[in-house]
Design a protein around this motif. Structure first.
Motif, short mmCIF file in Angstrom:
data_model
loop_
_atom_site.label_atom_id
_atom_site.label_comp_id
_atom_site.label_asym_id
_atom_site.label_seq_id
_atom_site.Cartn_x
_atom_site.Cartn_y
_atom_site.Cartn_z
N LEU A 11 0.84 -1.20 0.00
CA LEU A 11 0.00 0.00 0.00
C LEU A 11 0.88 1.25 0.00
O LEU A 11 2.02 1.20 0.43
N THR A 12 0.31 2.34 -0.50
CA THR A 12 1.00 3.62 -0.41
C THR A 12 0.84 4.15 1.00
O THR A 12 -0.26 4.17 1.54
N VAL A 13 1.94 4.56 1.61
CA VAL A 13 1.86 5.16 2.94
C VAL A 13 2.44 6.56 2.84
O VAL A 13 3.53 6.75 2.31
N SER A 14 1.67 7.55 3.28
CA SER A 14 2.17 8.92 3.20
C SER A 14 1.64 9.72 4.37
O SER A 14 0.73 9.30 5.07
#
Lengths: 448, 325
Positions: free
Chosen positions: B7-10
């Motif tokens: 997943l994209t984590v930001s």
């Protein structure tokens, strides 16, 4: 839903700046549904601001819903209770959504959701009784911050606290659980308000709703207007729908016109702010004695097949909740707990729901990929939207130069990381990250 | 990790506004088009060629200088086109092509890229280009075309400001002509109607706030009203003449070179107005808009320092003490 409410008490003093974030309250008309009993819950011992709890059960113990499983002797802490009935199968470390490790109690459910025999309504007559009852209930601020409520209510009398503000702004996009609470449990809210007012002696109570939720306003107003006793006077107020209207300092300003100075709390200007779901919970706890074992969540976002409002036992696996909402309709690219403005993006779905989580949002690629970062054009939009009157672009400059003197001057410590600046920035700058960096530079410097 | 995919984590926030640098620049270009269209009618098709040369040189200069300095290419943000157009707007339609090209290159390379590119320039690039060319090539920069004839006619086409200054008022264009841009002048500055439409468009699109244009033009109006002892006719001619509207709406509102907060914008606008009026009244030059904006550009850091708001909730006493310190 965006219809304005006419002819009612509106904000005393308007909040400066603020971002016009999209509302996306897709689940506003979806009733809260209870999910089937999960087979297993993982209950972390740290779901609040303050000292973590120590487990008071061991592997093999039989527990029932509402039974104490973790407690702490520290003041700023909140006890933790079993959220399903069954057997403790593990006591050990788990990773929390924010990446830190915490002790947790894992309970395998027997599927019966049997209530603990010890549950009985608390006797509350005095202020001390109430504070103790709220502590025993395990309540923390349900709006997202997770601050133990009994600490907030235990203000010293010399503070001259005269106002209770009930926060039903719910300014984050997507989230509708507080709105549903207003519609479905409006009597609990008012009953909680009357009790707090009576016992803690608030001179005035203000329930503040954003003007994009006229239904919630109408329902609460109808009950408030029907008061039997004159002392049950409660003011309802509508606030402009803009982000971050629901932030504590903004809420105090809108409702009372008072400004909380930098580094101070609402209590320093005579106010206590409580989330609408928290106050409703207090009313239910005083009636039943059942501690905080479940909470409502909005499950939404472009990757969720069937967006829903759900009520789940605390500690339920996030993946299981998403499965209950039809699983992923599109491939998820980013999953967050909380709202899209201040929520936490998580690395996977194998994580437990905490007391203070109010939403699970899953986004497909088109919503998860943000605009690329470009150079600052000094358009000033970050400064225009900052509710705390900061100039984020100047803070970025000071961070890049690691200029401590400058950082001290720009007042970055009042930043609450609401994200309005980063939302508005046309150059796609990660401004909130810079604010956090600025604060950590100053904290490091203070240690020296 | 979900279904084996990362997943994209930001960091928060996870939603962003739809506004981008490119869209803002595109809006400015759109806002400049009405004035350009009127200019073509008034001064002939050569206007288009001047603009084309200017914009092309601006884009090439930006591309080349970024390449040479080994920095990322930025022509996609369209800011070079805006600068190129504004340089052209500040030239007479008769300007030799190499001269307008030189102006664009000065604007982009010397004023913008030498100082770090977009958002970093200390002065408005187009203003500096105009001033450099005006000081270097006085004759070519002041050779005006008679509107609608598309021909150079030095005798009958003194600018309105020059006529006002010398007091020769017989040949002044009518109000209608002034408003619609049928007067001698730089190719983008003459049509008040088109410039005001552009300004309103920018305000509606929230690209600019109307504070600087209003305080700037308002200050000039008040001073001219006092000077002429209440002669509204004179005031109106002063406001519609020269580059005041172009400067106030499109040049003084440049993000990089104007203050960010409202109080600063008011001071900046009033300052521009005072300097413009002083130059028009007392200096040997007929027009003072460029110099006024340039001088105020240089003062922006000081204005910013003096007007930065105190953080939310700072008690009033502290505010006063901070102001003293």
């Amino acid at each position: 839903m965006a219809k304005k409410i006419a002819g009612v008490l509106t904000a005393v003093k308007k909040v400066r700046g603020g971002a016009k974030v999209p509302h996306r309250k897709n689940t506003a008309e979806t009733e809260i549904v209870r999910i089937p009993t999960p087979s297993k819950v993982v209950i972390p011992m740290s779901m609040h601001i303050g000292a973590p709890c120590e487990p008071v059960v061991k592997v093999g113990d039989e527990v029932a819903v509402g039974q104490l499983i973790g407690d702490s002797d520290k003041f700023v802490s909140a006890p933790i209770h079993a959220t399903v009935s069954g057997k403790v199968v593990e006591v050990g470390n788990v990773k929390l959504p924010n990446g830190t490790l915490s002790q947790a109690v894992t309970i395998e459910s027997d599927g019966e959701m049997r209530l603990w025999d010890g549950i009985k309504p608390p006797k509350v007559e005095t202020r001390e009784d109430l504070i103790k009852a709220v502590r025993d209930s395990g309540l923390v601020g349900l709006g997202g911050a997770g601050f133990p409520t009994h600490v907030k209510l235990n203000f010293p009398p010399e503070k001259n606290i005269d106002t209770l503000v009930i926060n039903a702004a719910e300014c984050e996009p997507y989230i509708t659980v507080d709105y549903r609470e207003c519609i479905e449990n409006s009597w609990d809210i008012l009953s909680g308000v009357y009790t707090l007012k009576d016992i803690l002696g608030f001179k005035q109570v203000i329930i503040a709703v954003e003007d994009n939720k006229p239904e919630a306003f109408k329902v609460l107003k109808a009950i408030a207007d029907n008061k039997v006793d004159v002392k049950d006077e409660v003011k309802l107020m509508t606030l402009e729908s803009k982000y971050p209207q629901g932030a504590e300092k903004m809420m105090v300003q809108s409702a009372t016109g008072r400004q909380v100075p930098p580094g101070k709390l609402p209590a320093d200007v005579g106010c206590v702010v409580m989330n609408v779901a928290s106050v409703a919970f207090i009313a239910r706890y005083l009636k039943t004695g059942k501690p905080l074992v479940s909470r409502s969540l909005t499950v939404d976002g472009s990757a969720i097949a069937q967006p829903k409002n759900v009520r789940v036992p605390i500690g339920t696996n996030i993946g299981e909740i998403i499965d209950f909402c039809g699983g992923f309709g599109e491939e998820p690219c980013k999953i967050i707990t909380g709202g899209p403005m201040m929520g936490l993006s998580i690395v996977g779905t194998d994580l437990p729901v905490l007391k203070q989580n109010n939403a699970i949002l899953a986004f497909s690629k088109s919503d998860a990929v943000l605009k690329p970062e470009k150079d600052c054009i000094r358009c000033g939009k970050c400064a225009a939207v900052c509710p705390m009157s900061l100039v984020p672009t100047n803070i970025v400059k000071a961070v890049k130069a690691k200029d401590v003197d400058m950082l001290n001057k720009v007042g970055v410590m009042v930043c609450m990381e609401c994200g309005s600046c980063a939302f508005a920035c046309p150059a796609g700058k990660p401004l909130v990250q810079h604010m956090r960096l600025a604060k950590s530079i100053l904290r490091e410097e203070a240690k020296k | 990790m979900v279904n084996g995919k990362l997943l994209t984590v930001s960091a928060s926030p996870h939603v962003r506004s739809v506004q981008t640098t490119t869209k803002i620049m595109l809006d400015v270009i759109i806002a400049l088009l009405p004035a350009l269209a009127v200019s073509v009618v008034a001064f002939g098709p050569r206007v288009l060629l001047v603009c084309a040369v200017s914009v092309t040189c601006a884009i090439l200069a930006e591309y080349a200088s970024r390449k040479i300095m080994k920095r990322s290419t930025t022509i996609g943000d369209l800011s070079a086109i805006v600068t190129g157009l504004l340089v052209a707007f500040n030239m007479p339609s008769t300007i030799p092509f190499w001269m307008v090209g030189l102006g664009s290159i000065i604007a982009i390379v010397v004023v913008k890229q030498f100082f770090g590119g977009i958002g970093q320039n200390f002065a408005n690039p187009a203003i500096v280009a105009r001033i450099v060319l005006l000081l270097s090539f006085g004759a070519e920069m002041t050779s005006w075309v008679k509107p609608l004839t598309w021909k150079v006619d030095a005798v009958s086409t003194a600018t309105t400001l020059a006529s006002l200054k010398t007091g020769v008022t017989e040949n002044l264009p009518s109000f209608g002509d002034m408003f619609l841009g049928m007067r001698a002048g730089c190719l983008g500055e003459t049509c008040a109607a088109a410039l005001i439409i552009g300004g309103i468009y920018l305000c509606i699109k929230k690209v600019i706030k109307p504070i600087i244009p209003l305080t700037y033009i308002g200050t000039v109006a008040v001073i001219m009203l006092l000077k002429s002892h209440g002669n509204l006719n004179f005031v109106a001619y002063e406001l519609l003449s020269g580059g005041l509207l172009l400067g106030a709406i499109f040049m003084a509102t440049d993000y990089s070179t104007s203050p960010i907060n409202t109080k600063g914008k008011v001071i900046f606008g009033i300052g521009c107005g005072i300097i413009t009026a002083l130059i028009r009244m007392f200096a040997s030059m007929t027009e003072g808009v460029s110099f006024a904006i340039l001088i105020m550009n240089l003062l922006v850091p000081y204005i910013e320092k003096a007007t930065t708001p105190k953080p939310f909730g700072t008690p009033k006493k502290e505010k006063k003490e901070a102001a003293k310190a």
